[in-house]
Enzyme design. Structure first.
Site, short mmCIF file in Angstrom:
data_model
loop_
_atom_site.label_atom_id
_atom_site.label_comp_id
_atom_site.label_asym_id
_atom_site.label_seq_id
_atom_site.Cartn_x
_atom_site.Cartn_y
_atom_site.Cartn_z
N LYS A 1 -14.45 -6.87 -6.60
CA LYS A 1 -14.66 -7.19 -5.19
C LYS A 1 -16.15 -7.44 -4.96
O LYS A 1 -16.98 -6.60 -5.36
CB LYS A 1 -14.21 -6.04 -4.28
CG LYS A 1 -12.71 -5.86 -4.24
CD LYS A 1 -12.35 -4.69 -3.34
CE LYS A 1 -10.84 -4.49 -3.28
NZ LYS A 1 -10.51 -3.18 -2.68
N ASP B 1 -0.58 -0.72 -4.57
CA ASP B 1 -1.93 -0.14 -4.55
C ASP B 1 -1.84 1.25 -3.91
O ASP B 1 -1.52 1.37 -2.73
CB ASP B 1 -2.87 -1.04 -3.74
CG ASP B 1 -4.32 -0.57 -3.83
OD1 ASP B 1 -4.58 0.46 -4.48
OD2 ASP B 1 -5.20 -1.24 -3.24
N ASP C 1 -9.54 -0.15 -9.25
CA ASP C 1 -10.27 -0.69 -8.10
C ASP C 1 -11.41 0.27 -7.75
O ASP C 1 -12.57 0.00 -8.06
CB ASP C 1 -9.31 -0.90 -6.92
CG ASP C 1 -10.02 -1.53 -5.72
OD1 ASP C 1 -11.22 -1.79 -5.81
OD2 ASP C 1 -9.36 -1.76 -4.68
N GLU D 1 -2.21 -0.46 -8.82
CA GLU D 1 -3.66 -0.41 -8.67
C GLU D 1 -4.07 1.02 -8.29
O GLU D 1 -3.46 1.64 -7.41
CB GLU D 1 -4.03 -1.40 -7.56
CG GLU D 1 -5.46 -1.84 -7.54
CD GLU D 1 -5.69 -2.83 -6.38
OE1 GLU D 1 -4.86 -3.74 -6.15
OE2 GLU D 1 -6.71 -2.67 -5.69
N LYS E 1 0.85 -1.18 0.00
CA LYS E 1 0.00 0.00 0.00
C LYS E 1 0.89 1.25 0.00
O LYS E 1 1.71 1.44 0.91
CB LYS E 1 -0.89 0.01 1.26
CG LYS E 1 -1.91 -1.12 1.28
CD LYS E 1 -3.04 -0.87 0.29
CE LYS E 1 -4.19 -1.83 0.54
NZ LYS E 1 -5.29 -1.60 -0.43
MG MG Z 1 -7.31 -1.56 -4.00
#
Ligand code: MG
Length: 338
Positions: free
Chosen positions: A252, A178, A230, A205, A154
Site C-alpha cells: 500500500k 481480510d 498486510d 489476508e 472483512k
Molecule cells: Mg488488509
C-alpha cells in the site's frame, strides 16, 4: 518547487467497519506540487494504526523545505531527504512521492505505466470490499457490488460465520478474506482458516496480530489457503522476514512511502518467491490512480478505495466489470473534477 496542501473529507457510501474501527468520513490531504507551470498531484490518507492523523500529515508537509532542489527530476535525492526528515509519517511521504512522479510524467507527457514499460492490458481485476456489518446491509452491499467478479470480505469481528453465511447465500463469486489481525490466537486463526477452506476463499489476508509472526508461521504450516501479509508488510525491509509465515504481501502506498518504494517491494517479493497484492486505504482517485499505474506488475488488486466514496474530487483510473482501466493521460492520470 511550490507545495500546497489541503485536507478533504471523503464521504463513504456506507459506514465502513473492519476488525478494529468504524467510520463514515475519511479525511485525506491533497498535495499540489507546482514547478515550471506543471502541477503534480499527491495524496496522503493517514491511519491511526500507523500513527498518523491529518494533523501529523499537515505538520510533516509544512516542515518540508525543498528550496535547495532545482527540479522534481531529482526525485531520488528529494525522497532521501524526505525520508530522513523524521521516522514514520509514511502517508505524508507518499503524498510527496506521488506528486513528484505525477509531475515527471506530465513533464515528459507520458503515463507512468508506459514510462515503466508496463502493458496496461495486464492491469488486474480489483476486488470490492465488504466491511463488517449486519446481514441486511451485507446483502445490500453484495447487490451493489454486482459488477465486481471478486469480493473481499472483512472478518475478524464477532460474527464471522453469520457474515460468510449471508454472503454465500447471495453469491458464489470468488471471495478473499481480510481478518485485519482479528484472530488473536493461533488456535482461533487455524480453526477459522480451515473453515474458510470449505467456503470457496482464494486467500486470507493478515489473520493474526502483526507482532505474532511466530504464531502466523505455525498456522501457515497447517493450512492450505495462501496467507497474504498486510499489517506485517509495511516497508521494503519487512519482506525477507515474512518468508515461512506468508505466501505474499500487500503493498500500500500509504504504508510504504509511495511509488519509489512500492516498485522495490514488488521486485523484492518476487526475489522471495512471494505473490504481490496492491491495496489501499479510503483514498481519492489521486492515490488510487497512482497505485494502479504499477498494477500490471502484480497478482491481486484491491483498489476500490475511491469506489467506496461518494464525493471523489478527481477522475482517474476507472473500474469496468471489476477490471482496472488506466487512462491514457500523463503521470498518474488523475484530473480534478470541475
Ligand atoms: Mg488488509
Amino acid at each position: 518547487m511550490k507545495i500546497t496542501c489541503s485536507s478533504y473529507d471523503l464521504k463513504l457510501k456506507h459506514t465502513f467497519t473492519i476488525a478494529r474501527s468504524s467510520r463514515d468520513i475519511s479525511p485525506v490531504v491533497i498535495v499540489e506540487l507546482e514547478h515550471e507551470g506543471i502541477v503534480g498531484y499527491g495524496e496522503a490518507a493517514p491511519t491511526r494504526r500507523y500513527g498518523e492523523t491529518i494533523e501529523t500529515v499537515m505538520g510533516f508537509l509544512k516542515g518540508l523545505n525543498l528550496s535547495s532542489f532545482e527540479s522534481p527530476f531529482q526525485l531520488e535525492t528529494i525522497l532521501e531527504y524526505v525520508e530522513r526528515l523524521a521516522p514514520g509519517n509514511t502517508s505524508a511521504k507518499a503524498a510527496i512521492d506521488i506528486a513528484l512522479h505525477d509531475w515527471i510524467g506530465k513533464k515528459l507527457n507520458v503515463p507512468l505505466f508506459r514510462y515503466w514499460g508496463l502493458d496496461r492490458e495486464k492491469a488486474p481485476i480489483t476486488s470490492f470490499t465488504i466491511g463488517i456489518d449486519s446481514p441486511e446491509i451485507i446483502a445490500q452491499k453484495v447487490e451493489e457490488a454486482k459488477e465486481y467478479p471478486i469480493l473481499k470480505i472483512k472478518l475478524g469481528g464477532s460474527n464471522d460465520e453469520e457474515i460468510m453465511k449471508t454472503i454465500r447465500k447471495a453469491t458464489d463469486k470468488t471471495l478473499r478474506v481480510d481478518a485485519n489481525e482479528g484472530w488473536k490466537t493461533r488456535e482461533i486463526a487455524l480453526k477459522k482458516i480451515q473453515w474458510l477452506e470449505q467456503e470457496g476463499v482464494e486467500f486470507v489476508e493478515q489473520p493474526m496480530p502483526a507482532d505474532d509472526l511466530e504464531g502466523t508461521a505455525w498456522v501457515h504450516e497447517r493450512v492450505k489457503l495462501p496467507l497474504i501479509a498486510d499489517e506485517n508488510s509495511l516497508r521494503l525491509h519487512d519482506i525477507p522476514k515474512l518468508q515461512g509465515a506468508f505466501d505474499g504481501i500487500n503493498i500500500k502506498l500509504m504504508k510504504c512511502t509511495g511509488l519509489r518504494e512500492a516498485l522495490r517491494m514488488a521486485a523484492t517479493a518476487r526475489a522471495c518467491n512471494m505473490k504481490i497484492m496492491t491495496g489501499c486505504m479510503i483514498e481519492s482517485s489521486v492515490a488510487i490512480s497512482a497505485a494502479a499505474q504499477f498494477s500490471p506488475l502484480i497478482d491481486y488488486a484491491d483498489l476500490d478505495g475511491a469506489a467506496l466514496t461518494i464525493n471523489d474530487p478527481f477522475d482517474g483510473v476507472v473500474i469496468v466489470g471489476g477490471k482496472l482501466v488506466l487512462p491514457d493521460r500523463p503521470g498518474i492520470g488523475a484530473v480534478k473534477k470541475m
